[in-house]
Design a protein around this motif. Structure first.
Motif, PDB file in Angstrom:
ATOM      1  N   PHE A  63       0.808  -1.222   0.000  1.00  0.00           N
ATOM      2  CA  PHE A  63       0.000   0.000   0.000  1.00  0.00           C
ATOM      3  C   PHE A  63       0.845   1.278   0.000  1.00  0.00           C
ATOM      4  N   LEU A  64       2.171   1.128   0.025  1.00  0.00           N
ATOM      5  CA  LEU A  64       3.044   2.300   0.031  1.00  0.00           C
ATOM      6  C   LEU A  64       3.490   2.654  -1.381  1.00  0.00           C
ATOM      7  N   PRO A  65       3.804   3.919  -1.620  1.00  0.00           N
ATOM      8  CA  PRO A  65       4.227   4.339  -2.959  1.00  0.00           C
ATOM      9  C   PRO A  65       5.686   3.989  -3.229  1.00  0.00           C
ATOM     10  N   GLU A  66       6.070   4.098  -4.489  1.00  0.00           N
ATOM     11  CA  GLU A  66       7.469   3.929  -4.871  1.00  0.00           C
ATOM     12  C   GLU A  66       8.249   5.177  -4.456  1.00  0.00           C
ATOM     13  N   SER A  67       9.558   5.042  -4.364  1.00  0.00           N
ATOM     14  CA  SER A  67      10.430   6.167  -4.017  1.00  0.00           C
ATOM     15  C   SER A  67      10.402   7.224  -5.118  1.00  0.00           C
ATOM     16  N   PRO A  68      10.147   8.497  -4.765  1.00  0.00           N
ATOM     17  CA  PRO A  68      10.196   9.573  -5.770  1.00  0.00           C
ATOM     18  C   PRO A  68      11.556   9.671  -6.460  1.00  0.00           C
ATOM     19  N   ILE A  74       3.509  11.865  -5.674  1.00  0.00           N
ATOM     20  CA  ILE A  74       3.828  11.238  -4.382  1.00  0.00           C
ATOM     21  C   ILE A  74       4.362  12.286  -3.411  1.00  0.00           C
ATOM     22  N   MET A  75       5.215  13.165  -3.887  1.00  0.00           N
ATOM     23  CA  MET A  75       5.799  14.198  -3.038  1.00  0.00           C
ATOM     24  C   MET A  75       4.737  15.180  -2.541  1.00  0.00           C
ATOM     25  N   GLU A  81       5.659  24.463  -1.406  1.00  0.00           N
ATOM     26  CA  GLU A  81       6.759  25.361  -1.770  1.00  0.00           C
ATOM     27  C   GLU A  81       8.116  24.656  -1.791  1.00  0.00           C
ATOM     28  N   THR A  82       8.206  23.460  -1.225  1.00  0.00           N
ATOM     29  CA  THR A  82       9.494  22.762  -1.180  1.00  0.00           C
ATOM     30  C   THR A  82       9.633  21.692  -2.257  1.00  0.00           C
ATOM     31  N   ILE A  83       8.546  21.375  -2.953  1.00  0.00           N
ATOM     32  CA  ILE A  83       8.573  20.259  -3.897  1.00  0.00           C
ATOM     33  C   ILE A  83       9.583  20.489  -5.024  1.00  0.00           C
TER      34      ILE A  83
END
Length: 467
Positions: A185-190, A205-206, A213-215
């Motif tokens: 149920f967890l996402p893949e690493s960005p 995901i991020m 503002e940090t993305i």
């Protein structure tokens, strides 16, 4: 921070890999005394069963970097969870020593994969503000896993049922299922998605964990890291650089001294050592091992507060001095068992707990920290590989020779096993003294130093003591 609870949930699920790492390395300690009776195995076979799992871990750690870059962090952790699950069942169901050894090697591969991929995944899905805290949770959960294994072994230990060791292994199925189901149920690493050019997926995901503002700053940082990684030196090229001799030597030797002071003989063989000290055959010695796990967890937490305050060299010398004294105390108590009786037995336990405390606040975290600091960015991957190979290799070597060393020294001291055991701890104390001499000349103080300055120091022919 956006969706703070979700971030902690993801990290907690992934960090179960660290718990399994600790559990499956620690469960063998309580199982061995019963396994020896049930399967009629020798001390040499105990060493083989224990050490070959570490060889499997070394293989798992070495291949996981390549595989995780190829198929993604999430899938690799899912593979590790499946290995943990199947490995626990195979170990518990093993009909003989040969099958048990094969099962332990298989399980060891999962341990190695988790040791590499889990902290990497946590670092890559965590917001920058709490990344260090969440990655540290993985290290802490390794010690919690060890304690969990000792507590579980103690609860299951039954002197009237020699096959109770099988249930000890089966317990490992529970956290393996939690990791397997949770990771689905967890996402893949960005970071991995960005490395594959899937920027929009990474940003989605991020957006769940980062402030808006940090993305873009994080995306730019990750792309910069990926660009640096693409320029990394290979292993052969690294060894050709004369200025790399000190970082390579430091990485190998810090791991040698971390293992050669005998820490994992206590972690894996604690109940056997307590039996040699005069504790009961199974239940009493396994119960004594629980205290080792408790102290290990407590002082690992203490180390998180000390390591950036005291500095690397001071912590190193404090830990090695403490371990030298406590190892000699353990040896002395073994030589006095006949005269001291029960007080001698509890003296061994007290000395061993102090020894664990000194290790947990110093060499435990220092080994892995130092290798991340002495290598320049372009060889960080190679440096981590050198550290991992050294760690698992020396770990396996010390564990594989422990009972052999006791047997040799027992014969040397006129078939006196107490003196033979004392001699083994005396050897570890001597290694700690040699480690302090090595550290005085070759261990750099990296606290507060910029990585660029450290690299410049090596390139200019500087020696470690002057850093």
């Amino acid at each position: 921070m956006k969706n703070k609870n979700y971030v902690w949930f993801m990290a907690a699920i992934a960090a179960t890999g660290g718990l399994l790492f600790g559990f499956d390395t620690g469960v063998i300690s309580g199982a061995l005394p019963y396994m020896q009776t049930d399967l009629n195995i020798t001390d040499g076979e105990k060493e083989t069963i224990t050490s070959l799992a570490l060889i499997g871990a070394m293989v798992g750690a070495l291949v996981s970097g390549y595989i995780s870059d190829m198929i993604g962090r999430k899938r690799v952790i899912l593979i590790a969870a499946v290995i943990f699950l199947i490995g626990a069942v195979l170990c518990g169901a093993a009909p003989d020593v040969t099958n048990l050894i094969i099962a332990r090697v298989f399980l060891g591969v999962g341990i190695g994969i988790a040791s590499f991929s889990t902290p990497l995944y946590i670092a890559e899905i965590s917001p920058a503000k709490i990344r260090g805290t969440l990655v540290s949770m993985f290290q802490l959960l390794i010690t919690v896993g060890l304690l969990g294994a000792f507590l579980s072994d103690s609860a299951i230990a039954d002197d009237s049922n020699a096959s109770c060791w099988r249930t000890m292994f089966y317990v490992g199925v529970i956290p393996a299922i939690i990791l397997l189901v949770g990771m689905l149920f967890l996402p893949e690493s960005p970071s991995w998605l960005l490395s594959k050019g899937r920027e929009q997926e990474a940003i989605k995901i991020m957006e769940k964990v980062e402030d808006q503002e940090t993305i873009q700053k994080e995306v730019a940082r990750i792309k910069g890291d990926l660009n640096v990684k693409s320029q990394e030196m290979g292993l052969v090229e690294t060894f050709k650089q004369k200025w790399m001799i000190y970082p390579i030597m430091i990485a190998a030797m810090i791991m040698f001294f971390q293992q050669a002071v005998g820490i994992n003989t206590v972690i894996y063989y604690g109940p056997d050592i307590f039996q040699k000290a005069g504790f009961g055959h199974g239940e009493a010695s396994v119960m004594a091992q629980v205290s080792v796990g408790v102290v290990n967890v407590i002082f690992t937490i203490v180390s998180l507060f000390l390591i950036d305050r005291i500095g690397r060299r001071k912590l190193f010398f404090m830990g090695m001095t403490g371990m030298t004294i406590t190892l000699l105390m353990i040896g002395y108590c073994f030589t006095q068992l006949d005269t001291m009786g029960e007080s001698g037995r509890y003296g061994i336990v007290a000395s061993m707990l102090l020894y664990i405390a000194f290790f947990a606040v110093s060499m435990g975290p220092l080994g892995w920290l130092i290798i991340t600091e002495v290598f320049p960015v372009k060889v960080r991957g190679v440096g981590s590989s050198i550290g991992s190979i050294a760690n698992w290799s020396f770990n396996a070597l010390i564990v594989w020779t422990f009972f052999k060393m006791i047997g040799f020294l027992t014969t040397y001291f006129g078939n006196n096993e107490a003196y033979g055991t004392a001699g083994a701890f005396g050897v570890f104390a001597a290694v700690a003294v040699i480690g302090m001499l090595w550290g005085y000349f070759f261990l750099p103080e990296t606290k507060g130093k910029k990585l660029e300055d450290i690299e410049s120091h090596w390139r200019n022919g500087g020696n470690p003591k002057d850093l």
